[in-house]
Design a protein around this motif. Structure first.
Motif, PDB file in Angstrom:
ATOM      1  N   LEU A   1      -0.895  -7.603  14.387  1.00 41.19           N
ATOM      2  CA  LEU A   1      -2.261  -7.082  14.544  1.00 41.19           C
ATOM      3  C   LEU A   1      -3.195  -8.179  15.038  1.00 41.19           C
ATOM      4  CD1 LEU A   1      -2.426  -5.017  11.258  1.00 41.19           C
ATOM      5  CD2 LEU A   1      -1.956  -4.199  13.550  1.00 41.19           C
ATOM      6  N   ASN A   2      -2.587  -9.323  15.461  1.00 42.10           N
ATOM      7  CA  ASN A   2      -3.331 -10.443  16.002  1.00 42.10           C
ATOM      8  C   ASN A   2      -4.276 -11.074  14.984  1.00 42.10           C
ATOM      9  OD1 ASN A   2      -3.518 -12.167  18.055  1.00 42.10           O
ATOM     10  ND2 ASN A   2      -5.167 -11.063  19.127  1.00 42.10           N
ATOM     11  N   SER A   3      -3.869 -11.062  13.723  1.00 40.28           N
ATOM     12  CA  SER A   3      -4.675 -11.715  12.710  1.00 40.28           C
ATOM     13  C   SER A   3      -3.824 -12.818  12.078  1.00 40.28           C
ATOM     14  CB  SER A   3      -5.094 -10.686  11.663  1.00 40.28           C
ATOM     15  OG  SER A   3      -5.310 -11.323  10.424  1.00 40.28           O
ATOM     16  N   LEU A   4      -4.480 -13.922  11.667  1.00 45.66           N
ATOM     17  CA  LEU A   4      -3.725 -15.024  11.087  1.00 45.66           C
ATOM     18  C   LEU A   4      -3.315 -14.732   9.655  1.00 45.66           C
ATOM     19  CD1 LEU A   4      -5.633 -18.128  12.454  1.00 45.66           C
ATOM     20  CD2 LEU A   4      -3.454 -17.221  13.222  1.00 45.66           C
ATOM     21  N   LEU A   5      -4.030 -13.801   9.018  1.00 48.50           N
ATOM     22  CA  LEU A   5      -3.726 -13.473   7.633  1.00 48.50           C
ATOM     23  C   LEU A   5      -2.954 -12.163   7.541  1.00 48.50           C
ATOM     24  CD1 LEU A   5      -7.069 -14.214   5.765  1.00 48.50           C
ATOM     25  CD2 LEU A   5      -5.038 -15.632   5.924  1.00 48.50           C
TER      26      LEU A   5
ATOM     27  N   LEU B   1       6.359   1.572   1.369  1.00 45.85           N
ATOM     28  CA  LEU B   1       7.347   2.350   2.116  1.00 45.85           C
ATOM     29  C   LEU B   1       6.609   3.507   2.777  1.00 45.85           C
ATOM     30  CD1 LEU B   1      10.212   2.633  -0.512  1.00 45.85           C
ATOM     31  CD2 LEU B   1      10.303   1.370   1.616  1.00 45.85           C
ATOM     32  N   ASP B   2       6.928   3.797   4.021  1.00 50.77           N
ATOM     33  CA  ASP B   2       6.279   4.951   4.643  1.00 50.77           C
ATOM     34  C   ASP B   2       7.140   6.198   4.425  1.00 50.77           C
ATOM     35  OD1 ASP B   2       8.258   4.928   6.477  1.00 50.77           O
ATOM     36  OD2 ASP B   2       7.011   4.440   8.210  1.00 50.77           O
ATOM     37  N   ASP B   3       6.715   7.332   5.014  1.00 51.55           N
ATOM     38  CA  ASP B   3       7.387   8.586   4.695  1.00 51.55           C
ATOM     39  C   ASP B   3       8.838   8.609   5.174  1.00 51.55           C
ATOM     40  OD1 ASP B   3       4.978   9.266   3.651  1.00 51.55           O
ATOM     41  OD2 ASP B   3       4.250  10.089   5.548  1.00 51.55           O
ATOM     42  N   ASP B   4       9.161   7.792   6.201  1.00 51.96           N
ATOM     43  CA  ASP B   4      10.544   7.728   6.684  1.00 51.96           C
ATOM     44  C   ASP B   4      11.323   6.595   6.029  1.00 51.96           C
ATOM     45  OD1 ASP B   4       9.677   9.698   8.383  1.00 51.96           O
ATOM     46  OD2 ASP B   4       9.120   8.251   9.944  1.00 51.96           O
ATOM     47  N   LYS B   5      10.812   6.086   4.889  1.00 52.29           N
ATOM     48  CA  LYS B   5      11.477   4.991   4.162  1.00 52.29           C
ATOM     49  C   LYS B   5      11.531   3.694   4.961  1.00 52.29           C
ATOM     50  CE  LYS B   5      12.758   7.088   0.327  1.00 52.29           C
ATOM     51  NZ  LYS B   5      13.756   8.085   0.116  1.00 52.29           N
ATOM     52  N   ASN B   6      10.615   3.533   5.926  1.00 50.54           N
ATOM     53  CA  ASN B   6      10.507   2.251   6.612  1.00 50.54           C
ATOM     54  C   ASN B   6       9.633   1.331   5.770  1.00 50.54           C
ATOM     55  OD1 ASN B   6      11.989   2.776   8.920  1.00 50.54           O
ATOM     56  ND2 ASN B   6      10.242   3.782   9.909  1.00 50.54           N
ATOM     57  N   ILE B   7       9.928   0.024   5.851  1.00 48.42           N
ATOM     58  CA  ILE B   7       9.125  -0.939   5.096  1.00 48.42           C
ATOM     59  C   ILE B   7       7.831  -1.249   5.847  1.00 48.42           C
ATOM     60  CG2 ILE B   7       9.038  -3.354   4.358  1.00 48.42           C
ATOM     61  CD1 ILE B   7      10.734  -1.901   2.530  1.00 48.42           C
ATOM     62  N   LEU B   8       6.741  -1.221   5.117  1.00 51.74           N
ATOM     63  CA  LEU B   8       5.455  -1.601   5.692  1.00 51.74           C
ATOM     64  C   LEU B   8       4.985  -2.855   4.985  1.00 51.74           C
ATOM     65  CD1 LEU B   8       3.734   1.876   5.528  1.00 51.74           C
ATOM     66  CD2 LEU B   8       4.582   0.773   7.580  1.00 51.74           C
ATOM     67  N   VAL B   9       4.523  -3.834   5.766  1.00 56.55           N
ATOM     68  CA  VAL B   9       3.998  -5.051   5.156  1.00 56.55           C
ATOM     69  C   VAL B   9       2.664  -5.360   5.809  1.00 56.55           C
ATOM     70  CG1 VAL B   9       4.355  -7.531   4.850  1.00 56.55           C
ATOM     71  CG2 VAL B   9       6.283  -6.000   4.671  1.00 56.55           C
ATOM     72  N   GLY B  10       1.711  -5.839   5.009  1.00 62.44           N
ATOM     73  CA  GLY B  10       0.459  -6.307   5.582  1.00 62.44           C
ATOM     74  C   GLY B  10      -0.640  -5.276   5.560  1.00 62.44           C
ATOM     75  N   GLN B  11      -1.478  -5.327   6.596  1.00 63.60           N
ATOM     76  CA  GLN B  11      -2.695  -4.513   6.615  1.00 63.60           C
ATOM     77  C   GLN B  11      -2.417  -3.020   6.457  1.00 63.60           C
ATOM     78  OE1 GLN B  11      -5.594  -6.125   6.526  1.00 63.60           O
ATOM     79  NE2 GLN B  11      -6.614  -4.171   6.208  1.00 63.60           N
ATOM     80  N   ILE B  12      -1.348  -2.513   7.131  1.00 61.81           N
ATOM     81  CA  ILE B  12      -1.046  -1.077   7.038  1.00 61.81           C
ATOM     82  C   ILE B  12      -0.799  -0.707   5.592  1.00 61.81           C
ATOM     83  CG2 ILE B  12       0.424   0.777   7.853  1.00 61.81           C
ATOM     84  CD1 ILE B  12       1.337  -0.990  10.071  1.00 61.81           C
TER      85      ILE B  12
ATOM     86  N   ASP C   1       5.708  -3.096  17.575  1.00 56.40           N
ATOM     87  CA  ASP C   1       4.807  -2.839  18.699  1.00 56.40           C
ATOM     88  C   ASP C   1       3.767  -1.736  18.436  1.00 56.40           C
ATOM     89  OD1 ASP C   1       7.211  -1.736  18.521  1.00 56.40           O
ATOM     90  OD2 ASP C   1       7.553  -1.395  20.650  1.00 56.40           O
ATOM     91  N   ASN C   2       4.078  -0.757  17.592  1.00 55.50           N
ATOM     92  CA  ASN C   2       3.019   0.226  17.367  1.00 55.50           C
ATOM     93  C   ASN C   2       2.302   0.051  16.028  1.00 55.50           C
ATOM     94  OD1 ASN C   2       4.723   1.249  15.544  1.00 55.50           O
ATOM     95  ND2 ASN C   2       4.993   3.249  16.482  1.00 55.50           N
ATOM     96  N   GLN C   3       2.321  -1.217  15.536  1.00 57.28           N
ATOM     97  CA  GLN C   3       1.656  -1.476  14.254  1.00 57.28           C
ATOM     98  C   GLN C   3       0.166  -1.223  14.306  1.00 57.28           C
ATOM     99  OE1 GLN C   3       2.338  -4.820  11.902  1.00 57.28           O
ATOM    100  NE2 GLN C   3       4.452  -4.315  11.536  1.00 57.28           N
ATOM    101  N   LYS C   4      -0.449  -1.569  15.430  1.00 56.68           N
ATOM    102  CA  LYS C   4      -1.897  -1.430  15.538  1.00 56.68           C
ATOM    103  C   LYS C   4      -2.302   0.037  15.324  1.00 56.68           C
ATOM    104  CE  LYS C   4      -6.086  -2.694  16.451  1.00 56.68           C
ATOM    105  NZ  LYS C   4      -6.833  -3.491  15.472  1.00 56.68           N
ATOM    106  N   ASN C   5      -1.593   0.948  16.019  1.00 57.78           N
ATOM    107  CA  ASN C   5      -1.927   2.369  15.883  1.00 57.78           C
ATOM    108  C   ASN C   5      -1.691   2.857  14.466  1.00 57.78           C
ATOM    109  OD1 ASN C   5      -2.449   2.316  18.586  1.00 57.78           O
ATOM    110  ND2 ASN C   5      -0.364   2.940  19.140  1.00 57.78           N
ATOM    111  N   ALA C   6      -0.558   2.439  13.884  1.00 51.89           N
ATOM    112  CA  ALA C   6      -0.239   2.878  12.524  1.00 51.89           C
ATOM    113  C   ALA C   6      -1.293   2.382  11.547  1.00 51.89           C
ATOM    114  CB  ALA C   6       1.134   2.357  12.125  1.00 51.89           C
ATOM    115  N   GLN C   7      -1.745   1.135  11.780  1.00 48.14           N
ATOM    116  CA  GLN C   7      -2.753   0.576  10.881  1.00 48.14           C
ATOM    117  C   GLN C   7      -4.051   1.370  10.987  1.00 48.14           C
ATOM    118  OE1 GLN C   7      -5.298  -2.218  12.136  1.00 48.14           O
ATOM    119  NE2 GLN C   7      -6.278  -2.035  10.130  1.00 48.14           N
TER     120      GLN C   7
END
Lengths: 561, 352
Positions: free
Chosen positions: A30-34, A41-52, A496-502
């Motif tokens: 997301l172009n942030s240093l932090l 976990l999202d609905d498809d059991k994918n791991i989410l880390v960070g801002q999202i 690559d689609n983290q920005k949209n998901a966030q």
């Protein structure tokens, strides 16, 4: 084949790398240093880390977890969705995400890392941090103390000699270190701290105060209400310096409640926490044998030191101006990055030697004068320079005693049960009268925080040793492999689609926390954005992303959460 | 080897020279490459610095003793009121007046709390101090802290001087409890002021205070850690680590017992069976003789297992102890004891 420095924080994590004789700050997708240390976990059991994941803390509290660093070194597990994770596993997911960012940025594979830990972490917590690194599939070259890392970043940036007092207040821990930099030597004189004092505690104190003023217990609150209150208080804390007087309104058990806040209210609420700041500072000065006047500079590290009230308190306490030239949020990560450079003997850093201390007393259990067990006998005193090796002699207390059970503890309490247990060595002895048999216990503590205990029995000359690397109850090699392969199976949300998901996660959060007109507007904005995403036109997506993000920022600035 | 030899310099009183020498030597024995050399060097460095400082303070002392007649250094801390007669700006003056007024108000309230039997050990009564507007002022804090401690010591010492009869029939909250003192230490931080405690209250009282204020208790940390986790569901697992050590030593003891017990029971068993054996063989009862023969072999194997501490041989003792249980009364007792020791002793293998 790169080595990176990681600051694994309670609320935020960062990473840095040393490349071509200079330090690189690594931004995330997301172009942030932090990167917020939040895992979900999202609905498809994918791991989410960070801002999202952080955005989803409100909308999906059962599938997201934050502030898990404090569980490091304990055996508790956290259940999110249907998966159960230990604290090192959750941390390893954050590290994996940071590594992916670093690999994308550096264009090479990351195999090794230096990870920072609070100076006041005990052995079990350090072992858990190391395990987290290994579970992320990298080799942990060294654990570095956070204030030490910050001092490296400052000292080597400015090349200024002198004695520094470093105050590091992050999201969850408060560390104090006194260090001296001269002729290329970075020497830590003393470290002290409080593992339960940080930004999160300020927010918690505010929440507790509001709830007790409104006569509501935290248990009776729904998860949504309490998270909303949390978000509101967190944002209030961030902008408290600009707040004169403000009336907040929020939902408590279905009722809309108003609450007036001002500077004085905030000051009163956090006074108990500010009182706890003095203690570690005095202790560190005392252990280093110094007065506040002998300190050349006071350096502030960690996001929570931005708080004006904290700065005023510390400035009064030490009677001097504080300095904070480098962004306090990323300075630890930078220091860890420099340490990584030091380890591969980068030429620009060749002439620097670092010496550190061990912040806790290490000792063993002995019987007191009445013959009752449970007394703590220190062997390595706190704030001794490491590496260090010290030997003490113990004697048998009973006739015909045939064994010595040497329990290894860490802490400052007179009684062992109030200290942290690290491990044990059992040594057989020849039977004899009480007090005639003796054994020498040698504790050796090295730079990586590895404790080796050697016991030699005087009468037989036999020696026994034990490496207290991983505390008992941690993972054996096979368990580690199993956990590693389980974690490998988990899929990360594509970078690559983290920005949209966030953005969508953030909009969902705002949708949940708002009512009426704003809600309707948001619903149509989200639907609109999703329609553009489906059309898969790159240019229009970028434009829509920008507009949507601006729209959400404006909403947040208006004080809607 | 003296410290100066280790640092490879002549004896000196200049701190700068010592530091340069240390820096130079340190490059040759870096802590991660030569830990033992480093420990020797670092100790020498610290000792050298200490010698210099000691010499310096002695020089100072001599200077001071010469000056004593001319100017008595009046560094006596004024404990009771933060009131110094120095010229100040009006704002400062106003603040100090406010501080004094607040101080007196706090003293009154504290006195009331401490004098009441029901209030003195109640944290709710003391909570106001944590949120007081002036408690962060270090002078205010220090003076109030000393006042409170003085009062606490008076109450507790008064109680101690009572005779036994009066002590027994006094009210439950006649003293200020250790937990209260610990709670208040969170505000006044007496533990960090041992020097001034000794100055004001003497060594005996200081020890009394310090006994009430022990170091940090790590056993309470875990609960706070769980409380601060956001989201998810924390599944609590009890820390089993200290138990491991205890279970291990228990297991060793159990194995010792088991050894003795097995020697007795199996010894008797083998004796009895070997008396029966020849009779059976003479009668040509080959079947029963085979069975008894294999039982004897099993018992011998078990004795060996107990002596060598072999895990798998020990497992065969479960059925033996069960059969023993059936031989009422002595066998029942031995069998019961054996299964207990087995249960505890098997844990030995988990930790060794």
């Amino acid at each position: 084949m790169a080595i990176i420095g990681i600051d694994l924080g309670t609320t935020n994590s960062t990473c840095c790398a040393w490349k071509d004789n200079e330090l690189l700050n690594i931004p995330n997708a997301l172009n942030s240093l932090l990167t917020p240390s939040v895992v979900g976990l999202d609905d498809d059991k994918n791991i989410l880390v960070g801002q999202i994941a952080k955005e989803r803390l409100l909308t999906h509290p059962d599938k997201t977890v934050a502030v898990f660093k404090r569980l490091m070194g304990s055996e508790h597990k956290v259940k999110i969705a249907s998966h159960s994770f230990s604290a090192p596993e959750l941390s390893s997911l954050v590290i994996r995400s940071l590594i992916k960012d670093a690999e994308a940025h550096l264009g090479e594979k990351v195999t090794e890392a230096v990870i920072s830990v609070p100076a006041y972490f005990n052995e079990n917590q350090r072992a858990a941090t190391k395990l987290a690194g290994e579970l992320a599939g990298i080799k942990v070259r060294r654990l570095i103390n956070e204030p030490t890392a910050a001092a490296i970043a400052y000292g080597l940036n400015k090349r200024q000699e002198g004695t520094f007092l470093i105050l590091d207040m992050g999201g969850g821990t408060f560390d104090v270190s006194i260090m001296e930099y001269f002729s290329g030597i970075m020497e830590v004189h003393a470290s002290s701290g409080d593992n339960f004092l940080g930004g999160e505690d300020f927010v918690q104190a505010m929440i507790d105060h509001v709830l007790s003023a409104k006569n509501v217990s935290i248990e009776s609150l729904s998860t949504t209400d309490s998270h909303l209150l949390y978000l509101q208080m967190e944002s209030l804390k961030k902008r408290i310096d600009e707040v004169d007087e403000e009336i907040l309104s929020f939902q408590l058990n279905g009722e809309t409640v108003e609450f007036k806040v001002d500077q004085q209210w905030f000051q009163r609420v956090i006074t108990p926490l500010l009182l706890r700041v003095r203690n570690p500072i005095q202790l560190a000065l005392q252990d280093a044998g110094m007065h506040a006047q002998q300190i050349d500079e006071v350096i502030l590290v960690g996001g929570a030191t931005r708080l004006k009230h904290f700065r005023v308190t510390v400035a009064k306490l030490l009677g001097r101006i504080l300095s904070c030239d480098i962004d306090p949020d990323i300075v630890v990560g930078m220091g860890a990055g420099i340490q990584a450079g030091l380890l591969v003997h980068n030429q620009a850093l060749e002439d620097v030697v670092l010496t550190d201390v061990c912040p806790y007393t290490l000792g063993t259990e002995v019987v007191d004068e009445n013959g009752n067990p449970g007394l703590f006998m220190p062997i390595i005193e706190r704030n001794s320079v490491v590496p260090i090796s010290i030997e003490r002699t113990v004697h048998t207390v009973r006739d015909n005693q045939d064994a010595l059970m040497i329990k290894i503890f860490q802490g400052e309490n007179r009684r062992v049960e109030k200290n942290v247990f690290l491990g044990f060595v059992n040594v057989p002895l020849p039977k004899s009268k009480a007090g005639t048999q003796s054994a020498r216990i040698r504790y050796s503590y090295d730079m990586n925080g590895l404790l080796v205990v050697d016991v030699s029995v005087d009468s037989t000359g036999k020696t026994f040793n034990k490496v207290i690397e991983n505390a008992p109850g941690m993972l054996s090699e096979s368990e580690k492999q199993k956990s590693l392969s389980n974690l490998d199976k988990l899929k990360f949300h594509p970078r690559d689609n983290q920005k949209n998901a966030q953005l969508i996660a953030k909009a969902d959060r705002l949708f949940k926390s708002n009512l009426g007109q704003v809600r309707e507007q948001l619903a149509s904005a989200i639907a609109n954005f999703e329609r553009i995403l489906e059309a898969q036109n790159k240019i229009s997506i970028e434009k829509a992303q920008q507009e949507f993000s601006n729209y959400l920022d404006v909403l947040e600035k208006e004080g809607r959460f | 080897m003296s410290v100066w030899d280790v640092l490879k310099i002549q004896q000196t009183n200049e701190i700068g020279k010592i530091k340069t020498a240390y820096a130079k030597e340190l490059k040759n024995c870096q802590p991660d490459k030569d830990p033992e050399g480093f420990q020797v060097l670092h100790q020498a460095y610290k000792a050298a610095l200490h010698l210099v400082q000691k010499a310096a303070s002695e020089v100072n002392k001599n200077d001071r003793s010469q000056q004593v007649d001319s100017s008595p250094t009046g560094e006596e801390p004024a404990p009771q009121t933060p009131n110094n007669e120095i010229e100040r700006s009006p704002e400062e003056q106003a603040y100090i007046e406010l501080l004094n007024a607040e101080y007196n108000r706090h003293v009154e309230r504290v006195t009331v709390i401490l004098d009441g039997n029901n209030t003195r050990n109640d944290p709710n009564e003391w909570r106001f101090l944590f949120h007081s507007d002036f408690i962060l002022d270090s002078q205010f804090n220090a003076h109030l802290g000393m006042f409170v401690l003085d009062k606490i010591l008076k109450i507790n010492n008064e109680f101690e001087s009572l005779n036994r009869h009066n002590k027994r029939y006094s009210q439950p909250n006649s003293t200020v409890k250790g937990s209260t003192v610990k709670y208040l230490d969170g505000i006044f931080h007496w533990r960090g002021q041992i020097q001034s405690l000794r100055y004001f209250f003497g060594d005996d009282n200081t020890i009394k205070i310090l006994n009430m204020l022990e170091g940090h208790d790590h056993s309470t940390d875990t609960q706070s850690a769980i409380n601060s986790v956001k989201g998810g569901k924390v599944r609590e697992n009890k820390a089993r680590k200290v138990n491991h050590a205890d279970q291990y030593s228990e297991a060793i003891d159990a194995l010792q017992h088991l050894k003795k017990l097995t020697y007795w029971t199996h010894g008797i068993g083998i004796l009895l069976l070997s008396v029966v054996m020849p009779a059976l063989i003479e009668d040509d009862n080959i079947g029963p003789a085979m069975i008894i023969g294999s039982i004897i072999t099993l018992l011998i194997i078990q004795i060996i297992g107990v002596t060598l501490k072999n895990k798998y041989m020990l497992y065969t003792m479960w059925p033996t102890s069960f059969f023993l249980l059936l031989c009422f009364p002595w066998g029942t007792f031995a069998g019961w004891r054996m299964s207990q020791c087995l249960y505890k002793g098997i844990k030995y293998f988990r930790y060794s």
